[in-house]
Design a protein around this motif. Structure first.
Motif, PDB file in Angstrom:
ATOM      1  N   ASP A   1      -1.103   0.033 -14.385  1.00 57.54           N
ATOM      2  CA  ASP A   1      -0.568  -1.219 -13.861  1.00 57.54           C
ATOM      3  C   ASP A   1      -0.984  -1.383 -12.393  1.00 57.54           C
ATOM      4  O   ASP A   1      -1.654  -0.518 -11.829  1.00 57.54           O
ATOM      5  CB  ASP A   1       0.957  -1.307 -14.048  1.00 57.54           C
ATOM      6  N   GLU A   2      -0.573  -2.493 -11.799  1.00 59.76           N
ATOM      7  CA  GLU A   2      -0.979  -2.796 -10.418  1.00 59.76           C
ATOM      8  C   GLU A   2      -0.523  -1.713  -9.443  1.00 59.76           C
ATOM      9  O   GLU A   2      -1.210  -1.417  -8.475  1.00 59.76           O
ATOM     10  CB  GLU A   2      -0.413  -4.154 -10.006  1.00 59.76           C
ATOM     11  N   ASN A   3       0.662  -1.146  -9.711  1.00 60.06           N
ATOM     12  CA  ASN A   3       1.182  -0.120  -8.797  1.00 60.06           C
ATOM     13  C   ASN A   3       0.325   1.133  -8.787  1.00 60.06           C
ATOM     14  O   ASN A   3       0.125   1.727  -7.732  1.00 60.06           O
ATOM     15  CB  ASN A   3       2.615   0.269  -9.192  1.00 60.06           C
ATOM     16  N   ASN A   4      -0.177   1.521  -9.986  1.00 59.19           N
ATOM     17  CA  ASN A   4      -1.028   2.718 -10.052  1.00 59.19           C
ATOM     18  C   ASN A   4      -2.265   2.527  -9.184  1.00 59.19           C
ATOM     19  O   ASN A   4      -2.650   3.420  -8.427  1.00 59.19           O
ATOM     20  CB  ASN A   4      -1.481   2.995 -11.493  1.00 59.19           C
ATOM     21  N   VAL A   5      -2.884   1.353  -9.286  1.00 61.75           N
ATOM     22  CA  VAL A   5      -4.098   1.065  -8.503  1.00 61.75           C
ATOM     23  C   VAL A   5      -3.755   1.083  -7.013  1.00 61.75           C
ATOM     24  O   VAL A   5      -4.451   1.713  -6.214  1.00 61.75           O
ATOM     25  CB  VAL A   5      -4.708  -0.305  -8.920  1.00 61.75           C
ATOM     26  N   SER A   6      -2.663   0.411  -6.640  1.00 63.61           N
ATOM     27  CA  SER A   6      -2.266   0.343  -5.220  1.00 63.61           C
ATOM     28  C   SER A   6      -2.003   1.733  -4.648  1.00 63.61           C
ATOM     29  O   SER A   6      -2.401   2.035  -3.530  1.00 63.61           O
ATOM     30  CB  SER A   6      -0.994  -0.488  -5.050  1.00 63.61           C
ATOM     31  N   GLU A   7      -1.321   2.575  -5.451  1.00 66.14           N
ATOM     32  CA  GLU A   7      -1.016   3.934  -4.972  1.00 66.14           C
ATOM     33  C   GLU A   7      -2.281   4.717  -4.672  1.00 66.14           C
ATOM     34  O   GLU A   7      -2.376   5.399  -3.653  1.00 66.14           O
ATOM     35  CB  GLU A   7      -0.196   4.690  -6.028  1.00 66.14           C
ATOM     36  N   GLU A   8      -3.260   4.600  -5.573  1.00 64.82           N
ATOM     37  CA  GLU A   8      -4.521   5.341  -5.359  1.00 64.82           C
ATOM     38  C   GLU A   8      -5.277   4.791  -4.158  1.00 64.82           C
ATOM     39  O   GLU A   8      -5.863   5.549  -3.388  1.00 64.82           O
ATOM     40  CB  GLU A   8      -5.399   5.285  -6.623  1.00 64.82           C
ATOM     41  N   ILE A   9      -5.247   3.455  -3.979  1.00 60.09           N
ATOM     42  CA  ILE A   9      -5.929   2.850  -2.823  1.00 60.09           C
ATOM     43  C   ILE A   9      -5.250   3.295  -1.525  1.00 60.09           C
ATOM     44  O   ILE A   9      -5.915   3.622  -0.548  1.00 60.09           O
ATOM     45  CB  ILE A   9      -5.958   1.300  -2.954  1.00 60.09           C
ATOM     46  N   ASP A  10      -3.918   3.336  -1.545  1.00 57.75           N
ATOM     47  CA  ASP A  10      -3.158   3.777  -0.356  1.00 57.75           C
ATOM     48  C   ASP A  10      -3.622   5.148   0.116  1.00 57.75           C
ATOM     49  O   ASP A  10      -3.708   5.413   1.306  1.00 57.75           O
ATOM     50  CB  ASP A  10      -1.657   3.875  -0.685  1.00 57.75           C
TER      51      ASP A  10
END
Lengths: 281, 68
Positions: free
Chosen positions: B43-52
């Protein structure tokens, strides 16, 4: 016959009770697990290389990352030195004996010079970072404990309030350098990320570097770009980013393990100055 | 007749106890496996966490503790 039936009944009751006892034990098990976890966490707290330090090491697999971490350590030491010097001045004015505090500050100054002199491209820079950070934490703790022996909580609070916003030219320059280096680091990461995505948006990069776009906004834009892609492409990009992050974590963890191993050997082999203990890889 | 009834009642007690114990243990195992389950959908959160994790915040600092 009556006796046999009574024995049978007793047996049945015993079996029923024992099954209840088993169920009870199962309820107690999670508590035992919690206790074990608490002990493990407690042990981790006493470890020399804590989780924060391991996290900080993650970016030190290249020279720029090392430079950032050493500058940040330098800044933290300068900040504490300034506060310590100010506190000593106040105490001197009140006729307190500040010999011990001044000795700690003198050691801290030497440490600051050591941190400034580190060659961030050298093989043992990670080991030096961990060592100097540990020393900085210890000296800070020593100062805190010594000053507590001289002043009560109320007076300490007053001094803390007076020197809350400490700034100096050295500190300001250090902060500026850190910000610039972090921007450079993030720019490199952005190029790497756009390499994975396969399409670069130079406008975002420029806007971020010029200060027109914050890092948070930039990250939202990148997330949007990835989330708009089809499921397979999104999965592929996500996997590659995750792989990159896992590699960093493994590298940091292996450095920590090497340091712990060397520390064990060092206790037997060297005289404690730590020279020659490299990264081991 | 009486003996038969008593035997049946106690057999029933054993069966119920065993069922309860079995259910309890089964619940325990399924809860544990629930926590270990891998991410199957992104989901969007998984992608955001990895980008962070790729970037460093500009106000990021190293903590060495307060002097007092």
């Amino acid at each position: 016959m009556k006796k046999i039936s009574t024995i049978l009944i007793m047996l049945m009751i015993l079996i029923s009770i024992s099954s209840l006892a088993i169920a009870d034990e199962a309820e107690e098990d999670p508590e035992e697990e919690d206790e074990y976890e608490e002990t493990s966490e407690g042990e981790n707290e006493t470890d020399d290389i804590d989780n924060n330090t391991t996290k900080e090491i993650e970016i030190m697999n290249n020279s720029l990352g090392c430079e950032i971490r050493f500058l940040q350590l330098e800044k933290a030491i300068i900040k504490n030195l300034l506060k310590g010097e100010m506190a000593v001045d106040v105490l001197k004015g009140l006729d307190y004996n500040t010999t011990d505090l001044e000795a700690i500050l003198s050691e801290m100054k030497n440490l600051l010079e050591d941190v400034k002199a580190v060659n961030t491209s050298s093989n043992n820079s990670i080991w030096l970072f961990v060592k100097y950070k540990h020393e900085a934490i210890n000296l800070t703790k020593q100062f805190r404990e010594s000053i507590k022996e001289l002043l009560n909580g109320e007076k300490l609070k007053q001094i803390r309030e007076r020197i809350k916003e400490m700034m100096s030219e050295e500190l300001e320059n250090c902060s500026k350098m850190i910000r610039n280096k972090i921007k450079q680091f993030n720019r490199n990461q952005l190029h790497k990320l756009y390499g994975i995505i396969g399409e670069a948006n130079n406008t975002f990069v420029e806007e971020y570097l010029n200060g027109n776009m914050s890092l948070a906004q930039l990250k939202i834009q990148i997330s949007k770009t990835i989330n708009q892609m089809n499921k397979e492409r999104k999965y592929q990009i996500f996997s590659e980013i995750k792989e990159e992050n896992i590699k960093k974590k493994i590298h940091a963890q292996s450095q920590v393990e090497d340091m712990n191993k060397n520390k064990g050997k060092g206790k037997d082999n060297d005289n404690g100055n730590g020279n020659g203990k490299g990264k081991g890889k | 007749m009486n003996k038969k009834i008593i035997s049946i009642i106690f057999l029933l007690i054993i069966v119920i106890s065993l069922t309860l114990v079995y259910t309890y243990y089964n619940n325990f195992v399924s809860e544990e496996s629930h926590y270990d389950s891998p991410i199957k959908t992104i989901d969007e959160n998984n992608v955001s966490e990895e980008i962070d994790e790729l970037f460093i915040e500009e106000d990021n600092e190293i903590e060495i503790g307060e002097m007092f």
